[in-house]
Design a protein around this motif. Structure first.
Motif, PDB file in Angstrom:
ATOM      1  N   ARG A 241       0.766  -1.391  -0.030  1.00  0.00           N
ATOM      2  CA  ARG A 241       0.108  -0.012   0.006  1.00  0.00           C
ATOM      3  C   ARG A 241       0.986   1.203  -0.123  1.00  0.00           C
ATOM      4  O   ARG A 241       0.634   2.235  -0.678  1.00  0.00           O
ATOM      5  CB  ARG A 241      -1.078  -0.042   1.347  1.00  0.00           C
ATOM      6  N   LYS A 242       1.738   1.303   0.699  1.00  0.00           N
ATOM      7  CA  LYS A 242       2.783   2.334   0.665  1.00  0.00           C
ATOM      8  C   LYS A 242       3.568   2.750  -0.485  1.00  0.00           C
ATOM      9  O   LYS A 242       3.651   3.733  -0.927  1.00  0.00           O
ATOM     10  CB  LYS A 242       3.966   2.173   2.101  1.00  0.00           C
ATOM     11  N   LEU A 243       3.954   1.508  -0.959  1.00  0.00           N
ATOM     12  CA  LEU A 243       4.688   1.552  -2.450  1.00  0.00           C
ATOM     13  C   LEU A 243       3.633   2.217  -3.482  1.00  0.00           C
ATOM     14  O   LEU A 243       4.136   3.251  -4.130  1.00  0.00           O
ATOM     15  CB  LEU A 243       5.257   0.113  -2.843  1.00  0.00           C
ATOM     16  N   ILE A 244       2.593   1.832  -3.502  1.00  0.00           N
ATOM     17  CA  ILE A 244       1.483   2.337  -4.504  1.00  0.00           C
ATOM     18  C   ILE A 244       1.409   3.768  -4.238  1.00  0.00           C
ATOM     19  O   ILE A 244       1.380   4.782  -5.201  1.00  0.00           O
ATOM     20  CB  ILE A 244       0.148   1.749  -4.344  1.00  0.00           C
ATOM     21  N   TYR A 245       0.994   4.343  -2.851  1.00  0.00           N
ATOM     22  CA  TYR A 245       1.126   5.724  -2.536  1.00  0.00           C
ATOM     23  C   TYR A 245       2.147   6.478  -3.068  1.00  0.00           C
ATOM     24  O   TYR A 245       1.909   7.571  -3.561  1.00  0.00           O
ATOM     25  CB  TYR A 245       0.567   5.717  -1.132  1.00  0.00           C
ATOM     26  N   ALA A 262      13.065   1.412  -2.099  1.00  0.00           N
ATOM     27  CA  ALA A 262      13.185   0.229  -1.315  1.00  0.00           C
ATOM     28  C   ALA A 262      13.647   0.690   0.145  1.00  0.00           C
ATOM     29  O   ALA A 262      13.149   0.142   1.287  1.00  0.00           O
ATOM     30  CB  ALA A 262      14.528  -0.437  -1.858  1.00  0.00           C
ATOM     31  N   ALA A 263      14.248   1.987   0.189  1.00  0.00           N
ATOM     32  CA  ALA A 263      14.521   2.663   1.519  1.00  0.00           C
ATOM     33  C   ALA A 263      13.203   2.807   2.210  1.00  0.00           C
ATOM     34  O   ALA A 263      13.219   3.017   3.362  1.00  0.00           O
ATOM     35  CB  ALA A 263      15.561   3.759   1.463  1.00  0.00           C
ATOM     36  N   ALA A 264      12.417   3.608   1.379  1.00  0.00           N
ATOM     37  CA  ALA A 264      11.263   4.131   2.127  1.00  0.00           C
ATOM     38  C   ALA A 264      10.274   3.273   2.424  1.00  0.00           C
ATOM     39  O   ALA A 264       9.661   3.247   3.489  1.00  0.00           O
ATOM     40  CB  ALA A 264      10.524   4.813   0.868  1.00  0.00           C
TER      41      ALA A 264
END
Length: 395
Positions: A241-245, A262-264
């Motif tokens: 979900r975070k990656l999509i956002y 990747a770090a995020a």
């Protein structure tokens, strides 16, 4: 079995008759096993019911719609059920949510060989890779992809005006003629803003708030289509979900920075690439590669899968150019290939290896003779200048 027939009849009588999707005319219905693959929310169940409604009376015992999440199939095998169905005169089974039934591919093949008079039409998630998971079934079945609504289909659904689909060849070579023909009936540009907001999914017809339906669909895509079907761990949902956002918030034309992502989300670069592939399979994201790159490599850019997703991922004033590019890619993706041009501009793309296409809200600077322009605002009397909405008539 009688309770399943009662459910089938109820659904045919009470489910709203929808627009006949263009895919209905493209399928070779003589095939004995037909798979309808598509992302969540695009109308696969409605498509099955529409087929039944168009070819059988509601009370016919020859056709039966079944959702395989029925609890009876935890005890009764699908194979034995099919034996009884055929014995009683059944000829066409419409099977929804096949992934809910374990070992479904093996029983499909058994039914295929045991009952040559039987046709099975089933729906499958877009993330299911039947070609790799079961090559024998993939050989026996004809697999089609059901996309969300095109702009053309959306206009017809809302207005009742039947409009013809056009070829990409005609869009690129004679756009002025097509615009003049369509302008005799309506002005599609007036429909484009509505489509960008709520036209891709059929549930804009429902009384619930569209954005809430869309949010539910997106989360179900992650929780069921990815975690369940791809057998991913529940703890990874937050990272997906975070990656999509994060990808949705990137500034226009941003090159994909896998290390930063990747770090995020606190994972490896390889895992980020796997997530992007999964999300692309689910049509949540749409990677764009350079012209000469293999799709196994890192994409150059990543867009959202369709323009409506901006409602829940970037609701406050999405960049107009990015929004329109997402629309064009989405409408092209059913049958065409698009790549980032190696010529430098981040909004310049190669379509089917034949045409250079620059996609903008409006053009700043001069026109160049080596490319076509897809614009929301511009001088459409100029050669190679195309109103962006025309790409919404490709299917």
């Amino acid at each position: 079995m009688d309770h399943l027939y009662r459910t089938h009849e109820y659904l045919l009588r009470h489910t709203r008759r929808g627009l006949q999707r263009s895919l209905m005319e493209e399928i070779d219905w003589s095939q004995r096993i037909i798979g309808i693959r598509g992302s969540r929310g695009v109308g696969k169940t409605t498509f099955l019911l529409d087929y039944a409604r168009r070819h059988y009376a509601p009370t016919s015992r020859e056709c039966l719609y079944i959702n395989l999440n029925q609890f009876c199939f935890t005890v009764d095998s699908l194979g034995s059920f099919v034996d009884s169905f055929v014995e009683q005169g059944g000829r066409t089974l419409l099977l929804d949510q096949v992934f809910k039934y374990p070992n479904w591919t093996e029983e499909f093949k058994q039914c295929y060989y045991r009952h040559p008079e039987l046709r099975i039409i089933f729906t499958a998630s877009a993330v299911m890779n039947l070609e790799e998971d079961d090559p024998e079934l993939a050989r026996l079945a004809a697999i089609y992809h059901l996309a969300g609504f095109s702009l053309r289909e959306f206009i017809q659904l809302d207005s009742g005006i039947a409009l013809p689909a056009v070829s990409l060849e005609d869009v690129m070579t004679r756009p002025q003629e097509l615009v003049a023909e369509l302008a005799r009936t309506l002005n599609p540009d007036l429909w484009l803003d509505r489509y960008l907001e709520y036209g891709y999914y059929p549930f804009h017809l429902e009384p619930r708030l569209y954005s809430e339906n869309l949010l539910k669909t997106l989360n179900m895509t992650l929780e069921v289509d990815l975690l369940f079907i791809k057998q991913l761990e529940q703890r990874l949902l937050y990272k997906l979900r975070k990656l999509i956002y994060l990808l949705a918030q990137q500034p226009p034309h941003t090159a994909l920075n896998v290390s930063q992502l990747a770090a995020a989300i606190e994972t490896s670069r390889l895992t980020v690439m796997n997530y992007i592939r999964y999300l692309a399979d689910a049509r949540v994201l749409r990677p764009v590669f350079k012209q000469d790159d293999s799709e196994l490599r890192r994409p150059s850019q990543v867009y959202l899968g369709n323009p409506n997703l901006y409602q829940v991922l970037q609701p406050e004033h999405p960049d107009r150019g990015e929004h329109l590019r997402t629309f064009v890619f989405n409408q092209l993706s059913k049958e065409h290939d698009f790549r980032l041009s190696p010529r430098g501009a981040r909004s310049l793309f190669e379509i089917d290896g034949r045409w250079l296409l620059q996609i903008e809200d409006s053009l700043e600077g001069r026109y160049r003779s080596d490319r076509h322009y897809a614009l929301r605002q511009g001088d459409f009397t100029r050669d190679k200048s195309i109103p962006v909405w025309l790409f919404g008539f490709l299917y």
